[in-house]
Design a protein around this motif. Structure first.
Motif, PDB file in Angstrom:
ATOM      1  N   PHE A   1       0.827  -1.212   0.000  1.00  0.00           N
ATOM      2  CA  PHE A   1       0.000   0.000   0.000  1.00  0.00           C
ATOM      3  C   PHE A   1       0.856   1.254   0.000  1.00  0.00           C
ATOM      4  O   PHE A   1       0.645   2.174  -0.796  1.00  0.00           O
ATOM      5  N   ASP A   2       1.810   1.330   0.941  1.00  0.00           N
ATOM      6  CA  ASP A   2       2.638   2.533   1.051  1.00  0.00           C
ATOM      7  C   ASP A   2       3.413   2.812  -0.226  1.00  0.00           C
ATOM      8  O   ASP A   2       3.592   3.972  -0.628  1.00  0.00           O
ATOM      9  N   ILE A   3       3.886   1.753  -0.872  1.00  0.00           N
ATOM     10  CA  ILE A   3       4.689   1.912  -2.084  1.00  0.00           C
ATOM     11  C   ILE A   3       3.834   2.494  -3.209  1.00  0.00           C
ATOM     12  O   ILE A   3       4.251   3.417  -3.919  1.00  0.00           O
ATOM     13  N   ASP A   4       2.616   1.958  -3.375  1.00  0.00           N
ATOM     14  CA  ASP A   4       1.704   2.471  -4.397  1.00  0.00           C
ATOM     15  C   ASP A   4       1.268   3.900  -4.081  1.00  0.00           C
ATOM     16  O   ASP A   4       1.155   4.752  -4.974  1.00  0.00           O
ATOM     17  N   PHE A   5       1.000   4.152  -2.805  1.00  0.00           N
ATOM     18  CA  PHE A   5       0.562   5.483  -2.392  1.00  0.00           C
ATOM     19  C   PHE A   5       1.651   6.523  -2.654  1.00  0.00           C
ATOM     20  O   PHE A   5       1.385   7.600  -3.208  1.00  0.00           O
ATOM     21  N   LEU A   6       2.883   6.212  -2.276  1.00  0.00           N
ATOM     22  CA  LEU A   6       3.974   7.156  -2.488  1.00  0.00           C
ATOM     23  C   LEU A   6       4.173   7.440  -3.977  1.00  0.00           C
ATOM     24  O   LEU A   6       4.440   8.588  -4.368  1.00  0.00           O
ATOM     25  N   ALA A   7       4.045   6.420  -4.810  1.00  0.00           N
ATOM     26  CA  ALA A   7       4.199   6.609  -6.255  1.00  0.00           C
ATOM     27  C   ALA A   7       3.187   7.628  -6.778  1.00  0.00           C
ATOM     28  O   ALA A   7       3.530   8.501  -7.584  1.00  0.00           O
ATOM     29  N   GLU A   8       1.956   7.527  -6.319  1.00  0.00           N
ATOM     30  CA  GLU A   8       0.913   8.447  -6.771  1.00  0.00           C
ATOM     31  C   GLU A   8       1.168   9.861  -6.245  1.00  0.00           C
ATOM     32  O   GLU A   8       0.972  10.855  -6.963  1.00  0.00           O
ATOM     33  N   VAL A   9       1.613   9.957  -4.996  1.00  0.00           N
ATOM     34  CA  VAL A   9       1.892  11.261  -4.389  1.00  0.00           C
ATOM     35  C   VAL A   9       3.039  11.969  -5.100  1.00  0.00           C
ATOM     36  O   VAL A   9       2.953  13.160  -5.422  1.00  0.00           O
ATOM     37  N   MET A  10       4.117  11.250  -5.372  1.00  0.00           N
ATOM     38  CA  MET A  10       5.276  11.871  -6.000  1.00  0.00           C
ATOM     39  C   MET A  10       4.987  12.226  -7.460  1.00  0.00           C
ATOM     40  O   MET A  10       5.524  13.210  -7.992  1.00  0.00           O
ATOM     41  N   LYS A  11       4.137  11.457  -8.097  1.00  0.00           N
ATOM     42  CA  LYS A  11       3.685  11.802  -9.446  1.00  0.00           C
ATOM     43  C   LYS A  11       2.909  13.111  -9.402  1.00  0.00           C
ATOM     44  O   LYS A  11       3.109  14.000 -10.238  1.00  0.00           O
ATOM     45  N   GLU A  12       2.024  13.231  -8.431  1.00  0.00           N
ATOM     46  CA  GLU A  12       1.222  14.447  -8.271  1.00  0.00           C
ATOM     47  C   GLU A  12       2.106  15.651  -7.943  1.00  0.00           C
ATOM     48  O   GLU A  12       1.881  16.762  -8.442  1.00  0.00           O
ATOM     49  N   ALA A  13       3.130  15.428  -7.115  1.00  0.00           N
ATOM     50  CA  ALA A  13       4.032  16.516  -6.713  1.00  0.00           C
ATOM     51  C   ALA A  13       5.041  16.867  -7.806  1.00  0.00           C
ATOM     52  O   ALA A  13       5.653  17.936  -7.766  1.00  0.00           O
ATOM     53  N   GLY A  14       5.226  15.951  -8.772  1.00  0.00           N
ATOM     54  CA  GLY A  14       6.184  16.189  -9.834  1.00  0.00           C
ATOM     55  C   GLY A  14       7.623  16.110  -9.377  1.00  0.00           C
ATOM     56  O   GLY A  14       8.495  16.813  -9.896  1.00  0.00           O
ATOM     57  N   ILE A  15       7.884  15.230  -8.407  1.00  0.00           N
ATOM     58  CA  ILE A  15       9.230  15.096  -7.847  1.00  0.00           C
ATOM     59  C   ILE A  15       9.771  13.702  -8.163  1.00  0.00           C
ATOM     60  O   ILE A  15       9.145  12.704  -7.806  1.00  0.00           O
ATOM     61  N   PRO A  16      10.926  13.595  -8.812  1.00  0.00           N
ATOM     62  CA  PRO A  16      11.523  12.272  -9.054  1.00  0.00           C
ATOM     63  C   PRO A  16      12.022  11.678  -7.747  1.00  0.00           C
ATOM     64  O   PRO A  16      12.485  12.401  -6.858  1.00  0.00           O
ATOM     65  N   TYR A  17      11.915  10.358  -7.624  1.00  0.00           N
ATOM     66  CA  TYR A  17      12.299   9.726  -6.366  1.00  0.00           C
ATOM     67  C   TYR A  17      12.676   8.272  -6.601  1.00  0.00           C
ATOM     68  O   TYR A  17      12.402   7.693  -7.643  1.00  0.00           O
ATOM     69  N   GLU A  18      13.288   7.689  -5.608  1.00  0.00           N
ATOM     70  CA  GLU A  18      13.455   6.242  -5.541  1.00  0.00           C
ATOM     71  C   GLU A  18      13.295   5.839  -4.086  1.00  0.00           C
ATOM     72  O   GLU A  18      13.367   6.678  -3.179  1.00  0.00           O
ATOM     73  N   ILE A  19      13.056   4.568  -3.857  1.00  0.00           N
ATOM     74  CA  ILE A  19      12.837   4.076  -2.501  1.00  0.00           C
ATOM     75  C   ILE A  19      13.667   2.825  -2.280  1.00  0.00           C
ATOM     76  O   ILE A  19      13.735   1.961  -3.153  1.00  0.00           O
TER      77      ILE A  19
END
Length: 265
Positions: free
Chosen positions: A55-73
Motif C-alpha cells: 500500500f505505502d509503495i503504491d501510495f507514495l508513487a501516486e503522491v510523487m507523481k502528483e508533486a512532480g518530484i523524481p524519487y526512488e525508494i
C-alpha cells in the motif's frame, strides 16, 4: 537589411530560445529524492521476490507523481531507517507505516496523516487473553521502537523482561508460532494480513480500542525539511481525487474512511 532590423531579429530569437529552454518539465529539474522503508510490514510494504510493493509503495508513487518530484525508494532495516532519516544525508524521507507521535515530532518532521491505524493483539486460538490489560503478566512480543513497544512498556513496565523486543514484526510473529511469547502486539493491518496468510496456524486478532486508540501514519522527514510543504498538497490531492480509495481497495478490499485524515494534524 539594416542593422536595427537585424538586431530586433537576433533579440527575438534569443528570447524564444530562452523560453524554450525554460519549458523543461519541473520534475526533470528537481533533485531525485531517496526514501527509505522497512519492507517487513505486509501489506503496507514488503518484498515480492526482488520487488518492493504494498500500500505505502503504491501510495507514495501516486503522491510523487502528483508533486512532480523524481524519487526512488530503498529497503533498509527499521533502526537504520530512523537514524538515517534523522541525519538527512542519504535518505531525505521515509514511508514505512510510521505513526505520528509527540515523541517522534521532537526529532522528525511529519507529513499530514495519510493512514488511520491502531495496534492489535495476536494470540493463538484458545488463549484466555481478551484485552491489553490481560497481557500484564504474559510474555509479549513487539517490534522495538514502535508504538506497540511504547504501549506495552506503559502496561507492563519498561524494564519488564517478559516484554520481548524484536528487530522486526516478522521475528516477533515467529516467536509466537514457536511458543516463545503468549501474544504479539503490532499494527492492525500487519496482524490481519498475517492471520489471513497463515490459516493453519490458528491465530486470532483482538482489537482493544479502550487501551489502543487510533494512530495516524505520516511520511517521515529530517527536522526542517523543505519536503513537507512540497509534498503535503500532493497527499491531500491524492486523498481527495479518488486515487487513495483505489489503492486502499486494491490492498484491503474495502472502502477507506478518509474523514479524519484531512482534519487530524
Amino acid at each position: 537589411m539594416n542593422r536595427n532590423f537585424m538586431s530586433v531579429i537576433i533579440t527575438f530569437t534569443f528570447v524564444v530560445l530562452t523560453i524554450a529552454g525554460c519549458s523543461t518539465s519541473t520534475s526533470e529539474n528537481k533533485e531525485k529524492i531517496v526514501f527509505a522503508t522497512d519492507a517487513s510490514y505486509a501489506p503496507m510494504e514488503f518484498m515480492d521476490k526482488d520487488k518492493l510493493t504494498g500500500f505505502d509503495i503504491d501510495f507514495l508513487a501516486e503522491v510523487m507523481k502528483e508533486a512532480g518530484i523524481p524519487y526512488e525508494i530503498k529497503n533498509v532495516g527499521w533502526d537504520t531507517m530512523l537514524e538515517s532519516v534523522k541525519q538527512g544525508t542519504e535518505y531525505k524521507g521515509s514511508i514505512s507505516s510510521v505513526s505520528i507521535t509527540d515523541e517522534r515530532k521532537e526529532t522528525y518532521d511529519f507529513s499530514i496523516p495519510y493512514f488511520e491505524s491502531t495496534n492489535m493483539i495476536m494470540v493463538k486460538e484458545g488463549s484466555n487473553i481478551t484485552t491489553a490489560l490481560d497481557l500484564q503478566d504474559k510474555k509479549v512480543g513487539v517490534q522495538g521502537a514502535t508504538t506497540a513497544d511504547t504501549l506495552m512498556s506503559d502496561i507492563m513496565g519498561q524494564t519488564n523482561t517478559d516484554l520481548k523486543r524484536f528487530d522486526s514484526n516478522t521475528l516477533a510473529l515467529l516467536e509466537l508460532e514457536h511458543n516463545g511469547v503468549d501474544a504479539v502486539v503490532a499494527d492492525v493491518a500487519i496482524v490481519r494480513e498475517y492471520i489471513k496468510n497463515n490459516p493453519k496456524n490458528k491465530l486470532v486478532g483482538i482489537l482493544d480500542t479502550d487501551n489502543f486508540g487510533s494512530e495516524y501514519y505520516g511520511l517521515l522527514y529530517p527536522k526542517g525539511s523543505e519536503l513537507k510543504k512540497q509534498i503535503d498538497p500532493a497527499i491531500k490531492k491524492v486523498i481527495e481525487n479518488g486515487k487513495y480509495t483505489e489503492i486502499y481497495k486494491k490492498w484491503f478490499g474495502e472502502e477507506p474512511d478518509t474523514s479524519k485524515l484531512l482534519t487530524v494534524q
